[in-house]
Design an enzyme around this catalytic site. Sequence first.
Site, PDB file in Angstrom:
ATOM      1  N   LYS A 190     -13.312 -44.499 -19.827  1.00 13.76           N
ATOM      2  CA  LYS A 190     -12.118 -43.835 -19.329  1.00 13.76           C
ATOM      3  C   LYS A 190     -10.896 -44.656 -19.744  1.00 13.76           C
ATOM      4  CE  LYS A 190     -13.888 -40.421 -16.781  1.00 13.76           C
ATOM      5  NZ  LYS A 190     -13.538 -38.987 -16.975  1.00 13.76           N
TER       6      LYS A 190
ATOM      7  N   LYS B 296     -19.590 -27.777 -17.632  1.00 18.77           N
ATOM      8  CA  LYS B 296     -19.822 -28.265 -16.271  1.00 18.77           C
ATOM      9  C   LYS B 296     -20.054 -27.076 -15.353  1.00 18.77           C
ATOM     10  CE  LYS B 296     -16.837 -32.374 -16.717  1.00 18.77           C
ATOM     11  NZ  LYS B 296     -15.562 -32.996 -16.269  1.00 18.77           N
TER      12      LYS B 296
END
Length: 329
Positions: free
Chosen positions: A150, A246
């Site tokens: 990230k 997702k």
Amino acid sequence: MLRTLRQQHDRFPLNAPFRIARGVKMAADVVTVTIAEGEVIGRGEAVPYPRYGESVASALAAIEEVRALVEQGASREALLHALPAGAARNALDCALWDLEARLSGRDVAEMIGRSPLMPVATALTIAIDTPAAMADAAGAAGDVPLLKVKVDALDPRAQILAVRTAAPGPALIVDPNESWNRDLVEEIQETLVEARVALLEQPVPAGDDAWLEGFAPAVPICADESIHVLEDLRAVARRYQVVNVKLDKAGGLTAALDVAREARALGLGLMTGCMVSSSLSIAPALHLAAMSDFVDLDGPLWLQTDRPGGISEAGGFIHPPAAGFWGTR
């Protein structure tokens, strides 16, 4: 036989702050649904996401709106028309998959025509921190197949190279969570190659990605926030090389399988992702993971305490939940 629907808000504290470019999370707030038919109970979980205008309260309200429909026996296909894609529909859809599996005596893998679930390599997430702290986290992960880094727009080059130096072996996914702009994407291509990055995930905002149609990236770029449902795929296929499917975005396993199959038909690579959640969210996503090039399902590993019988992880591989946890006899 009539069904009984119940929904509730569950909160799972995290074992460490989960920092991404969009903010910091200290707990996973999920919506849990149970649908009972006689003595048989199916369960589903979803994570309402503020990025998409969702909250726990709005998801619970949306579920309540279709209570009568569900309790009167609505199918998963009927839900596709009764609710929009999102967390509420995901929780209901997954609970119905679980219920159908238990009522029929079949595993979900069997229901969708796939082999039984096996362990699968998952990305382990290195949250945003100083480059030194991120290097420490990467080194502590050990010899694993895949890390997800990230980053934000402040000093991504230092963050990426620090992780790669500390972890020379794993494949890397770099995820800026929409925090970059076009200039930064273009400038950082050389760094991505230098660090042997396998995938760059959603670097720019979903509403500012049209320019990617004419861009030749040094490493494949994966759509996340830009792809939710089937209708998104045609535009996405002109801009990205991979899509992150997702369940919370697609609105359940039923719709997510359709998105994944169409993505393959369009020649796109496939990634299965998750929100920070319990294993009840991950169990259905494992059926997508089995057909994916990249898997990012480490959400439960951030929890202080997961649901009993959930997934386990060893050496960067997720092992399916215990028999009977979700979608199995």
